[in-house]
Design a protein around this motif. Sequence first.
Motif, mmCIF file in Angstrom:
data_model
loop_
_atom_site.group_PDB
_atom_site.id
_atom_site.type_symbol
_atom_site.label_atom_id
_atom_site.label_comp_id
_atom_site.label_asym_id
_atom_site.label_seq_id
_atom_site.Cartn_x
_atom_site.Cartn_y
_atom_site.Cartn_z
ATOM 1 N N ALA A 1 48.963 -41.470 -86.573
ATOM 2 C CA ALA A 1 49.220 -42.856 -86.945
ATOM 3 C C ALA A 1 50.079 -42.919 -88.203
ATOM 4 O O ALA A 1 51.057 -43.672 -88.280
ATOM 5 C CB ALA A 1 47.904 -43.585 -87.168
ATOM 6 N N GLU A 2 49.713 -42.059 -89.178
ATOM 7 C CA GLU A 2 50.476 -42.037 -90.428
ATOM 8 C C GLU A 2 51.912 -41.600 -90.183
ATOM 9 O O GLU A 2 52.844 -42.175 -90.726
ATOM 10 C CB GLU A 2 49.810 -41.077 -91.417
ATOM 11 C CG GLU A 2 48.729 -41.756 -92.227
ATOM 12 C CD GLU A 2 47.887 -40.758 -93.006
ATOM 13 O OE1 GLU A 2 48.294 -39.586 -93.131
ATOM 14 O OE2 GLU A 2 46.811 -41.168 -93.467
ATOM 15 N N SER A 3 52.050 -40.566 -89.329
ATOM 16 C CA SER A 3 53.395 -40.054 -89.040
ATOM 17 C C SER A 3 54.236 -41.130 -88.389
ATOM 18 O O SER A 3 55.418 -41.303 -88.712
ATOM 19 C CB SER A 3 53.310 -38.843 -88.121
ATOM 20 O OG SER A 3 52.548 -37.851 -88.724
ATOM 21 N N LEU B 1 55.200 -43.584 -90.924
ATOM 22 C CA LEU B 1 56.234 -43.003 -91.774
ATOM 23 C C LEU B 1 57.575 -43.023 -91.056
ATOM 24 O O LEU B 1 58.607 -43.359 -91.639
ATOM 25 C CB LEU B 1 55.833 -41.566 -92.132
ATOM 26 C CG LEU B 1 56.675 -40.918 -93.213
ATOM 27 C CD1 LEU B 1 56.351 -41.531 -94.552
ATOM 28 C CD2 LEU B 1 56.429 -39.425 -93.260
ATOM 29 N N ALA B 2 57.540 -42.669 -89.773
ATOM 30 C CA ALA B 2 58.773 -42.630 -88.982
ATOM 31 C C ALA B 2 59.394 -44.019 -88.949
ATOM 32 O O ALA B 2 60.608 -44.192 -89.128
ATOM 33 C CB ALA B 2 58.476 -42.144 -87.581
ATOM 34 N N GLU C 1 63.487 -47.721 -90.907
ATOM 35 C CA GLU C 1 63.926 -48.924 -91.601
ATOM 36 C C GLU C 1 64.773 -48.571 -92.818
ATOM 37 O O GLU C 1 65.813 -49.190 -93.068
ATOM 38 C CB GLU C 1 62.703 -49.740 -92.028
ATOM 39 C CG GLU C 1 62.634 -51.062 -91.298
ATOM 40 C CD GLU C 1 61.224 -51.565 -91.202
ATOM 41 O OE1 GLU C 1 60.640 -51.829 -92.269
ATOM 42 O OE2 GLU C 1 60.716 -51.677 -90.074
ATOM 43 N N GLU C 2 64.298 -47.551 -93.544
ATOM 44 C CA GLU C 2 65.034 -47.113 -94.731
ATOM 45 C C GLU C 2 66.426 -46.655 -94.354
ATOM 46 O O GLU C 2 67.408 -46.975 -95.014
ATOM 47 C CB GLU C 2 64.281 -45.972 -95.412
ATOM 48 C CG GLU C 2 63.406 -46.470 -96.543
ATOM 49 C CD GLU C 2 62.511 -45.376 -97.086
ATOM 50 O OE1 GLU C 2 62.918 -44.203 -97.048
ATOM 51 O OE2 GLU C 2 61.396 -45.715 -97.512
#
Lengths: 164, 374
Positions: A45-47, A50-51, A56-57
């Motif tokens: 979920a965290e990955s 982050l992805a 977005e970044e």
Amino acid sequence: MDLILPDFGLLFWTALVFICLLFVLTKFIWKPILSAVNEREQKIAESLELAEKTKEEMKALQAANENLLKEARAERDAIVKDAKETATKMVEEAKQAAKTEADKLMASARQAIETEKGAAIAELKTQVAAFSLEIAEKVVRGELSSNDKQKALAEKLAGDINLN
Amino acid sequence: MIASSKFKLLIFILLSLFTVNHSFANEHAVEGTNHQEEKEFNVGEMIMHHIKDAHEWHLWGGHDNSVSIYLPVIIFDGGMKTFSSSYFYHGKHKTVFDESKKEEVDYYEGVGPAEGYALFHEKIYKLEDGQIHLAGEHPHNEKVNDFSITKNVMSLFFGAILILLIMGSMAKFYKKNGAVSPKGVAKFLEPIVLMVRDDIAKSNIDKHKYHKYVPYLLTIFFFIWFNNLLGLVPFLPGGANLTGNISVTLFLAVCTLLVTVFSGNKNYWSHIFATPGVPVVLLPIMIPIEVVGILTKPFALMIRLFANITAGHIIILALISIIFINKNVAWGGLSVPMALFISVLELLVAFLQAFLFALLSALFIGAAVEEAHH
């Protein structure tokens, strides 16, 4: 009837085995399995999060890059335009300066020529005057070489005067 | 070293209790009751014998040349007595006349350490005046407390060891590799563990409380599933009708009942003793109904598992019996494919019943811990 009557011995052993199994499985097997699976799920979920964030970044970064590129392009265009203008101006100025210089040169040349011409003419005039005098001398000398000629001339001159 | 030698001693004692015994005809001429040979093949009797518990683990052969593992008998009759069940099976073959059925019934009278006891339809009775006295179908002799390691208890041990080995290897994988994607046995079993956690526990029990019940539901599910599958294996570690035995399903149902009752919150009990929206006058009728309702739910669990698994065993045995009823191997052409079909179906039933038991347990627990709706 035996089939549906519980047997106390088997009931006891089932209870013993099941309770031991429940205890051992819970403590040594289900806990590690479930915690590992939970941990992994959390990691996934965290990955994913982050992805998504990175995506977005990246998008923002890309937009910023594009902007920067656009700005750079605009700046470049401005610089090129400026340079072109400056160059044209410089060429124009150079041309102007050259022209002025040339004009100046021409004028001074003309003046020099004029002066030279004047000098030459003056010299020519002097020369011509000198030649004329010489010629006149020679002519006079020739005219006055004999008496007759002196007389004729005098008469002629006198005639001319009369005619006037 | 001391621990291991103690362990070896224990193994030795256990092994010496399970004495494999070939019984030869000449050795077996006790009492001369060889009338079993003349008896017609009785399908019902054979099936009932197979689905019930036994004090021996029959391997192969019939009547006088059968090969069995004789399991230890443990009885409490003024102190614990342990001996091999061969003291019954190789004791005295006796018969008693059943007045209600008008036929002779066989039983074994114990010899040696089993002296004074009789094994009548796999139940141990105390002999009175050296005899079994029937009252109707059953003896009215005193029953002894029988804690024997019977066929079902052995099967129970095998099942528990199997679960510990398989689930243990799965747990070991995670302990060794941490939170990585599963491989090997973990890859196969993880979806099932997750199914129990998500589809059984999470979807039926309040999401803040389900964690506490996941180990219980997992244990119930894998206990029933593994033992169901073990029951379908027709040879040694399997073949016992453990999950089709009412004692086992009774215990599992009682566990669910206890978990439900002890998890019940105020809301649950208020629905039972003061059902909202029901006039006070009706409560004397409603309360007994609700209380009976608490018991009928696990009762249904008990009957469902027992009936499904026992029925599966009966069908397979009945289909195989077609060959022996007709006394012709050619009938195998019909009965074997049919038995195979039912066996495959039973694989599904084995999973389905484990799933249902765990699912309904979760449903009952979920109802017990549910908060009031406002």
